[in-house]
Write a protein that holds these residues in place. Structure first.
Motif, mmCIF file in Angstrom:
data_model
loop_
_atom_site.group_PDB
_atom_site.id
_atom_site.type_symbol
_atom_site.label_atom_id
_atom_site.label_comp_id
_atom_site.label_asym_id
_atom_site.label_seq_id
_atom_site.Cartn_x
_atom_site.Cartn_y
_atom_site.Cartn_z
ATOM 1 N N UNK A 160 0.820 -1.217 0.000
ATOM 2 C CA UNK A 160 0.000 0.000 0.000
ATOM 3 C C UNK A 160 0.849 1.260 0.000
ATOM 4 N N UNK A 161 1.906 1.274 0.812
ATOM 5 C CA UNK A 161 2.709 2.487 0.976
ATOM 6 C C UNK A 161 3.658 2.735 -0.185
ATOM 7 N N UNK A 162 3.723 1.790 -1.124
ATOM 8 C CA UNK A 162 4.607 1.938 -2.288
ATOM 9 C C UNK A 162 3.830 2.131 -3.589
ATOM 10 N N UNK A 163 2.503 2.011 -3.510
ATOM 11 C CA UNK A 163 1.657 2.050 -4.701
ATOM 12 C C UNK A 163 1.001 3.405 -4.866
ATOM 13 N N UNK A 164 0.915 3.861 -6.116
ATOM 14 C CA UNK A 164 0.209 5.103 -6.427
ATOM 15 C C UNK A 164 -1.214 4.746 -6.844
ATOM 16 N N UNK A 165 -2.195 5.358 -6.163
ATOM 17 C CA UNK A 165 -3.604 5.093 -6.434
ATOM 18 C C UNK A 165 -4.250 6.328 -7.052
ATOM 19 N N UNK A 166 -4.771 6.193 -8.259
ATOM 20 C CA UNK A 166 -5.535 7.263 -8.898
ATOM 21 C C UNK A 166 -7.011 7.027 -8.580
ATOM 22 N N UNK A 167 -7.584 7.909 -7.784
ATOM 23 C CA UNK A 167 -8.960 7.756 -7.316
ATOM 24 C C UNK A 167 -9.827 8.854 -7.924
ATOM 25 N N UNK A 168 -10.796 8.482 -8.737
ATOM 26 C CA UNK A 168 -11.719 9.462 -9.322
ATOM 27 C C UNK A 168 -12.782 9.841 -8.289
ATOM 28 N N UNK A 169 -12.953 11.142 -8.068
ATOM 29 C CA UNK A 169 -14.009 11.659 -7.200
ATOM 30 C C UNK A 169 -14.656 12.854 -7.900
ATOM 31 N N UNK A 170 -15.727 13.383 -7.322
ATOM 32 C CA UNK A 170 -16.416 14.516 -7.959
ATOM 33 C C UNK A 170 -15.831 15.860 -7.538
ATOM 34 N N UNK A 171 -15.489 16.010 -6.276
ATOM 35 C CA UNK A 171 -14.928 17.278 -5.799
ATOM 36 C C UNK A 171 -13.979 17.027 -4.633
ATOM 37 N N UNK A 172 -12.810 17.646 -4.702
ATOM 38 C CA UNK A 172 -11.871 17.643 -3.581
ATOM 39 C C UNK A 172 -11.435 19.088 -3.378
ATOM 40 N N UNK A 173 -11.693 19.609 -2.190
ATOM 41 C CA UNK A 173 -11.391 21.002 -1.880
ATOM 42 C C UNK A 173 -10.145 21.093 -1.007
ATOM 43 N N UNK A 174 -9.291 22.073 -1.328
ATOM 44 C CA UNK A 174 -8.036 22.244 -0.608
ATOM 45 C C UNK A 174 -7.996 23.641 0.004
ATOM 46 N N UNK A 175 -8.103 23.772 1.341
ATOM 47 C CA UNK A 175 -8.063 25.091 1.972
ATOM 48 C C UNK A 175 -6.630 25.511 2.323
ATOM 49 N N UNK A 176 -6.333 26.790 2.162
ATOM 50 C CA UNK A 176 -5.023 27.301 2.554
ATOM 51 C C UNK A 176 -5.167 28.764 2.959
ATOM 52 N N UNK A 177 -4.140 29.294 3.609
ATOM 53 C CA UNK A 177 -4.142 30.675 4.082
ATOM 54 C C UNK A 177 -3.406 31.572 3.104
ATOM 55 N N UNK A 178 -3.955 32.759 2.875
ATOM 56 C CA UNK A 178 -3.308 33.737 2.001
ATOM 57 C C UNK A 178 -3.544 35.128 2.572
ATOM 58 N N UNK A 179 -2.690 36.072 2.200
ATOM 59 C CA UNK A 179 -2.832 37.438 2.704
ATOM 60 C C UNK A 179 -4.052 38.092 2.073
ATOM 61 N N UNK A 180 -4.851 38.754 2.912
ATOM 62 C CA UNK A 180 -6.001 39.496 2.384
ATOM 63 C C UNK A 180 -5.612 40.956 2.173
ATOM 64 N N UNK A 181 -5.194 41.627 3.255
ATOM 65 C CA UNK A 181 -4.683 42.994 3.150
ATOM 66 C C UNK A 181 -3.905 43.313 4.420
ATOM 67 N N UNK A 182 -2.960 44.204 4.291
ATOM 68 C CA UNK A 182 -2.172 44.587 5.457
ATOM 69 C C UNK A 182 -1.507 43.387 6.089
ATOM 70 N N UNK A 183 -1.740 43.201 7.384
ATOM 71 C CA UNK A 183 -1.175 42.043 8.094
ATOM 72 C C UNK A 183 -2.242 41.010 8.411
ATOM 73 N N UNK A 215 -6.153 12.054 -5.930
ATOM 74 C CA UNK A 215 -7.542 12.195 -6.365
ATOM 75 C C UNK A 215 -7.600 12.946 -7.691
ATOM 76 N N UNK A 216 -8.464 12.497 -8.560
ATOM 77 C CA UNK A 216 -8.659 13.111 -9.883
ATOM 78 C C UNK A 216 -10.124 13.517 -10.001
ATOM 79 N N UNK A 217 -10.376 14.824 -10.232
ATOM 80 C CA UNK A 217 -11.752 15.325 -10.230
ATOM 81 C C UNK A 217 -12.126 16.143 -11.473
ATOM 82 N N UNK A 218 -11.161 16.439 -12.335
ATOM 83 C CA UNK A 218 -11.495 17.205 -13.544
ATOM 84 C C UNK A 218 -10.495 16.891 -14.651
ATOM 85 N N UNK A 219 -10.958 16.181 -15.653
ATOM 86 C CA UNK A 219 -10.173 15.921 -16.860
ATOM 87 C C UNK A 219 -10.961 16.387 -18.078
ATOM 88 N N UNK A 220 -11.769 17.424 -17.884
ATOM 89 C CA UNK A 220 -12.741 17.832 -18.901
ATOM 90 C C UNK A 220 -12.089 18.494 -20.105
#
Length: 330
Positions: A160-183, A215-220
């Motif tokens: 399992x830990x050596x295998x690459x799994x391509x998993x088709x799903x409909x949506x995968x969301x990735x949250x991250x932090x970014x600067x909005x303004x100032x500090x 995860x693969x969610x868009x190959x359109x």
């Protein structure tokens, strides 16, 4: 004596009730494994007909749910196979080949069709360290729902830990932090077309048996099914973010030339100018050499959970400065 018997009966009733409650809770939290079957229409043997013994190889398995919502058309099995064929072409010049283990389909719990990949990060990168150092100190962490999804979808197996799994799903969301303004920072969520869950982002926080999931969610669009799978495999096997030549990694980098930035490029370069991409690929724990007798000689595993500067990479790393995202006079 009668009082003692009464107390014993009451204790037994309470114990039984607690046991029943705990059993119910455990059943509610349990994850059902998907019953997968191989897709007969895919000729796996033909796909692998050009494999050469002794050449660096990665194992790839494809999971494609059979019960997607009728309106979902962003990923089809044909596009998945086309994308993997292109990945073979892109990695061939590096001396690395792809071994397709199987293509499987089955009914996945619909609640896993859309997942939030990781918890919202709490510490933004203020520029004192580069992206990779920051990720090592503050690794991404899978959400509980994503952990359950992987447990449900990925079948237990020796490698399992050596295998690459391509998993088709409909949506995968990735949250991250970014600067909005100032500090001030704000949280953004990206709707991904593919997400590799690389160990440079999740060092020590992703279950080892699931570290090969992509995860693969868009190959359109044509450009998506041309590059997406090869690009996401690059995040996994080269273990780098979006970077190319003198472009240091960021969450989103648009440029031409390299496979690991957003654009049309497909190059995987070697040497320091190429940010050691070929060299890092050749050291990936997801790669092995097949002997004539069919046995596999795997590359060494990570020594420190696979962060960018993991000792297995030796000199094949870039020590670059962090960039302050806000005015230094804050």
């Amino acid at each position: 004596m009668k009082n003692l018997i009464r107390l014993s009966v009451v204790a037994l009733v309470l114990f039984s009730a607690c046991s029943e409650k705990n059993t119910k809770t455990n059943n509610e939290d349990s994850v059902d494994q998907v019953e997968w079957t191989e897709v007969d229409s895919i000729d796996v043997e033909a796909f692998n007909s050009d494999l050469e013994p002794g050449k660096l190889t990665m194992d790839v398995g494809i999971y494609f749910p059979s019960n997607f919502d009728d309106s979902f058309e962003k990923v089809t099995l044909n596009r998945m196979m086309e994308g993997l064929e292109v990945a073979k072409e892109i990695y061939e010049p590096t001396g690395v080949q792809i071994n397709l283990l199987w293509v499987k389909t089955g009914e996945v719990n619909p609640k896993y069709f859309a997942i939030q990949a990781n918890e919202v990060p709490g510490i933004p990168n203020t520029g004192y360290t580069n992206l990779y150092e920051h990720s090592y100190r503050n690794p991404a962490k899978l959400t509980e729902e994503t952990k359950q999804a992987f447990e449900s979808i990925i079948e237990p197996a020796p490698n399992n830990d050596r295998t690459i799994y391509l998993v088709a799903l409909q949506d995968v969301f990735y949250p991250f932090l970014t600067v909005s303004e100032g500090r001030n920072w704000m949280m953004k969520t990206v709707r991904t077309g593919g997400l590799s869950f690389p160990t440079y982002s999740y060092p020590g926080t992703i279950p080892k048996e699931h570290r090969g999931v992509i995860t693969i969610t868009n190959l359109d669009r044509p450009d998506r099914f041309r590059r997406t799978i090869a690009h996401e495999i690059g995040h996994k096997a080269i273990n780098v973010s979006h970077e190319y030549k003198d472009i240091s990694p960021q969450h989103e980098v648009y440029a031409e030339g390299g496979l690991m930035v957003y654009g049309q490029g497909e190059e995987i370069l070697s040497g320091e100018e190429g940010r050691w991409h070929v060299e890092r690929l050749h050291l990936s724990p997801f790669l092995y050499r097949m002997n004539e007798d069919g046995s596999k000689e795997w590359n060494s595993d990570y020594e420190e959970n696979g962060h960018y500067y993991d000792p297995i990479y030796g000199e094949y790393v870039i020590h670059f400065e962090g960039v302050p995202p806000i005015d230094e006079d804050w």
